[in-house]
Design a protein around this motif. Structure first.
Motif, PDB file in Angstrom:
ATOM      1  N   ILE A 180      49.805 -79.726 151.372  1.00  0.00           N
ATOM      2  CA  ILE A 180      48.501 -79.790 151.869  1.00  0.00           C
ATOM      3  C   ILE A 180      47.588 -78.682 151.365  1.00  0.00           C
ATOM      4  N   LEU A 181      47.948 -77.466 151.315  1.00  0.00           N
ATOM      5  CA  LEU A 181      46.799 -76.422 150.774  1.00  0.00           C
ATOM      6  C   LEU A 181      46.748 -76.376 149.456  1.00  0.00           C
ATOM      7  N   VAL A 182      47.995 -76.352 148.789  1.00  0.00           N
ATOM      8  CA  VAL A 182      47.981 -76.249 147.079  1.00  0.00           C
ATOM      9  C   VAL A 182      47.348 -77.211 146.526  1.00  0.00           C
ATOM     10  N   PRO A 183      47.372 -78.579 146.903  1.00  0.00           N
ATOM     11  CA  PRO A 183      46.820 -79.854 146.242  1.00  0.00           C
ATOM     12  C   PRO A 183      45.211 -79.483 146.289  1.00  0.00           C
ATOM     13  N   GLN A 184      44.653 -79.030 147.547  1.00  0.00           N
ATOM     14  CA  GLN A 184      43.565 -78.986 147.746  1.00  0.00           C
ATOM     15  C   GLN A 184      42.786 -77.799 147.066  1.00  0.00           C
ATOM     16  N   ALA A 185      43.649 -76.829 147.017  1.00  0.00           N
ATOM     17  CA  ALA A 185      43.056 -75.402 146.349  1.00  0.00           C
ATOM     18  C   ALA A 185      43.056 -75.626 144.941  1.00  0.00           C
ATOM     19  N   VAL A 186      43.796 -76.426 144.333  1.00  0.00           N
ATOM     20  CA  VAL A 186      43.948 -76.649 142.640  1.00  0.00           C
ATOM     21  C   VAL A 186      42.494 -76.989 142.285  1.00  0.00           C
ATOM     22  N   ARG A 187      41.811 -77.879 142.910  1.00  0.00           N
ATOM     23  CA  ARG A 187      40.588 -78.546 142.360  1.00  0.00           C
ATOM     24  C   ARG A 187      39.455 -77.377 142.321  1.00  0.00           C
ATOM     25  N   SER A 188      39.553 -76.587 143.553  1.00  0.00           N
ATOM     26  CA  SER A 188      38.340 -75.436 143.488  1.00  0.00           C
ATOM     27  C   SER A 188      38.715 -74.424 142.574  1.00  0.00           C
ATOM     28  N   MET A 189      39.796 -74.146 142.507  1.00  0.00           N
ATOM     29  CA  MET A 189      40.340 -72.991 141.744  1.00  0.00           C
ATOM     30  C   MET A 189      40.632 -73.291 140.104  1.00  0.00           C
ATOM     31  N   LEU A 190      40.498 -74.737 139.778  1.00  0.00           N
ATOM     32  CA  LEU A 190      40.767 -74.876 138.463  1.00  0.00           C
ATOM     33  C   LEU A 190      39.951 -74.251 137.313  1.00  0.00           C
ATOM     34  N   PRO A 191      38.430 -74.378 137.665  1.00  0.00           N
ATOM     35  CA  PRO A 191      37.576 -73.579 136.737  1.00  0.00           C
ATOM     36  C   PRO A 191      37.849 -72.303 136.347  1.00  0.00           C
ATOM     37  N   SER A 192      38.464 -71.640 137.208  1.00  0.00           N
ATOM     38  CA  SER A 192      38.478 -70.050 137.369  1.00  0.00           C
ATOM     39  C   SER A 192      39.890 -70.065 136.597  1.00  0.00           C
ATOM     40  N   ILE A 193      40.915 -70.748 136.582  1.00  0.00           N
ATOM     41  CA  ILE A 193      41.974 -70.732 136.173  1.00  0.00           C
ATOM     42  C   ILE A 193      42.101 -70.822 134.657  1.00  0.00           C
ATOM     43  N   ILE A 194      41.152 -71.726 134.331  1.00  0.00           N
ATOM     44  CA  ILE A 194      41.061 -72.101 132.739  1.00  0.00           C
ATOM     45  C   ILE A 194      40.051 -71.117 132.133  1.00  0.00           C
ATOM     46  N   SER A 195      39.415 -70.468 132.907  1.00  0.00           N
ATOM     47  CA  SER A 195      38.233 -69.322 132.164  1.00  0.00           C
ATOM     48  C   SER A 195      39.145 -67.970 132.004  1.00  0.00           C
ATOM     49  N   GLN A 196      40.276 -67.869 133.056  1.00  0.00           N
ATOM     50  CA  GLN A 196      40.965 -66.771 132.683  1.00  0.00           C
ATOM     51  C   GLN A 196      41.996 -67.079 131.398  1.00  0.00           C
ATOM     52  N   LEU A 197      42.322 -68.388 131.430  1.00  0.00           N
ATOM     53  CA  LEU A 197      43.181 -68.752 130.155  1.00  0.00           C
ATOM     54  C   LEU A 197      42.384 -68.495 128.945  1.00  0.00           C
ATOM     55  N   VAL A 198      41.090 -68.671 128.787  1.00  0.00           N
ATOM     56  CA  VAL A 198      40.064 -68.276 127.683  1.00  0.00           C
ATOM     57  C   VAL A 198      40.191 -67.189 127.207  1.00  0.00           C
ATOM     58  N   VAL A 199      40.187 -66.063 128.507  1.00  0.00           N
ATOM     59  CA  VAL A 199      40.330 -64.440 128.237  1.00  0.00           C
ATOM     60  C   VAL A 199      41.776 -64.315 127.761  1.00  0.00           C
ATOM     61  N   THR A 200      42.657 -64.882 128.176  1.00  0.00           N
ATOM     62  CA  THR A 200      44.048 -64.926 127.421  1.00  0.00           C
ATOM     63  C   THR A 200      44.179 -65.142 126.137  1.00  0.00           C
ATOM     64  N   LEU A 201      43.457 -66.117 125.704  1.00  0.00           N
ATOM     65  CA  LEU A 201      43.396 -66.600 124.257  1.00  0.00           C
ATOM     66  C   LEU A 201      42.634 -65.498 123.574  1.00  0.00           C
ATOM     67  N   LYS A 202      41.636 -64.736 123.969  1.00  0.00           N
ATOM     68  CA  LYS A 202      40.987 -63.713 123.103  1.00  0.00           C
ATOM     69  C   LYS A 202      41.511 -62.670 123.179  1.00  0.00           C
ATOM     70  N   ASP A 203      42.293 -62.229 124.203  1.00  0.00           N
ATOM     71  CA  ASP A 203      43.117 -61.297 124.199  1.00  0.00           C
ATOM     72  C   ASP A 203      44.307 -61.059 123.221  1.00  0.00           C
ATOM     73  N   THR A 204      44.780 -62.287 122.749  1.00  0.00           N
ATOM     74  CA  THR A 204      45.677 -62.324 121.810  1.00  0.00           C
ATOM     75  C   THR A 204      45.490 -61.373 120.405  1.00  0.00           C
ATOM     76  N   SER A 205      44.031 -61.350 120.247  1.00  0.00           N
ATOM     77  CA  SER A 205      43.433 -60.467 119.101  1.00  0.00           C
ATOM     78  C   SER A 205      43.915 -59.109 119.092  1.00  0.00           C
ATOM     79  N   LEU A 206      44.507 -58.459 120.415  1.00  0.00           N
ATOM     80  CA  LEU A 206      45.027 -57.023 120.522  1.00  0.00           C
ATOM     81  C   LEU A 206      45.978 -56.912 119.646  1.00  0.00           C
ATOM     82  N   GLY A 207      46.790 -57.931 119.354  1.00  0.00           N
ATOM     83  CA  GLY A 207      48.192 -57.903 118.567  1.00  0.00           C
ATOM     84  C   GLY A 207      47.970 -57.204 117.359  1.00  0.00           C
ATOM     85  N   PHE A 208      46.878 -57.078 116.717  1.00  0.00           N
ATOM     86  CA  PHE A 208      46.708 -56.312 115.452  1.00  0.00           C
ATOM     87  C   PHE A 208      46.988 -54.883 115.579  1.00  0.00           C
ATOM     88  N   ILE A 209      46.782 -54.266 116.991  1.00  0.00           N
ATOM     89  CA  ILE A 209      47.017 -53.007 117.117  1.00  0.00           C
ATOM     90  C   ILE A 209      48.456 -52.598 116.923  1.00  0.00           C
TER      91      ILE A 209
END
Length: 303
Positions: A180-209
């Motif tokens: 009940i809760l998770v299927p309804q919550a996924v739709r509302s939090m999906l944009p925030s989840i993918i926005s944080q995945l974009v941050v994860t993608l950009k943070d891979t550049s810290l590997g050059f350190i």
């Protein structure tokens, strides 16, 4: 004159001022871009010798290898951060105080820890011979903690009546969360989840350190190894080329997020049941009672 919720519609003078402000803003931006282009040209950054190296096959292969390494790191870190986020969110929503406090401590600690310091410590103390896992684990711990807060907020945003009704029907908490809760919550939090995945993608550049050969490390090493042309090193062309690659990757991931969000909104609306089908279902129900009393007829007919 029509009015919006927040402010009155602008009149003729206000519209004229807004057009003037818009034109001045565009001219200011174009002037800034022209000044930047002039400075780059004045310092020799547009010399053909600095850009011709990107036409060679060896250079393109090195860039492709760095891109594939970045994508592999992002895929592993993104998947593990989502799993860790779901686990920590479950702990923070637990009814057991010890589990809830332990998950809270983990989330708050890794959210407060600077990611660069965490990656460097993991590389120097644990993964001394395998920098990839130092980068991956650092990304997982930080982004997983952020994803946990996104999951928890999304689940708590579901109206409380949903869970109360489920508990009233005798469902267990696991069934309420999963069904009940998770299927309804996924739709509302999906944009925030993918926005944080974009941050994860950009943070891979810290590997050059930590000298991990991802995309930014390849670009930095490539720029340092090139012979300067008229005393000018190819750092600015490197930033433009590799920065454009990162921008395209983030735009692609953001486009995927927009597409998924539209698909979920379309599926949420659904299709209404035709009235004819509803009437047919009612007529087919043998237990349906007519207003007069007996099944399918009036009380007089039944008697």
């Amino acid at each position: 004159m029509s009015a919006s919720v927040l402010y009155d519609a602008p009149g003729p003078k206000a519209r004229a001022r807004n057009r003037i402000y818009g034109v001045l803003s565009v001219l200011a931006i174009l002037g800034l871009l022209a000044f930047i282009g002039y400075r780059l040209d004045d310092t020799g950054q547009f010399q053909s010798g600095l850009w011709s190296t990107y036409e060679y096959t060896d250079t393109q292969h090195r860039i492709l290898d760095g891109l594939l390494t970045t994508l592999k790191t992002f895929a592993i870190a993104g998947a593990l951060s989502l799993a860790l986020g779901a686990l920590l969110a479950t702990g923070r929503l637990s009814d057991h105080r010890a589990v809830r406090w332990a998950a809270t401590v983990v989330v708050e600690f890794f959210r407060a820890m600077p990611l660069l310091i965490m990656i460097f410590l993991l590389s120097a103390a644990v993964f001394t011979t395998d920098p990839m896992w130092a980068l991956v684990l650092g990304l997982v711990l930080y982004n997983g903690s952020v994803q946990a807060e996104i999951f928890r907020s999304g689940i708590n945003a579901v109206p409380r009546g949903q869970s109360e009704a489920a508990y009233a029907l005798g469902l267990r908490k696991t069934q309420v969360m999963a069904g009940i809760l998770v299927p309804q919550a996924v739709r509302s939090m999906l944009p925030s989840i993918i926005s944080q995945l974009v941050v994860t993608l950009k943070d891979t550049s810290l590997g050059f350190i930590i000298l991990y050969e991802e995309l930014l490390f390849v670009g930095k090493a490539f720029a340092q190894q090139l012979t300067p042309v008229n005393g000018v090193y190819a750092f600015i062309p490197m930033v433009i080329v590799f920065g454009s690659i990162y921008i395209l990757l983030c735009l692609a991931l953001s486009g995927l997020a927009t597409w998924v969000e539209r698909r979920t909104q379309r599926s949420r609306k659904g299709a209404p049941v035709p009235p004819a089908a509803t009437g047919a279902a009612v007529m087919a129900d043998p237990g349906h009672s007519a207003p007069g009393g007996g099944p399918g007829g009036s009380g007089a007919d039944a008697s």
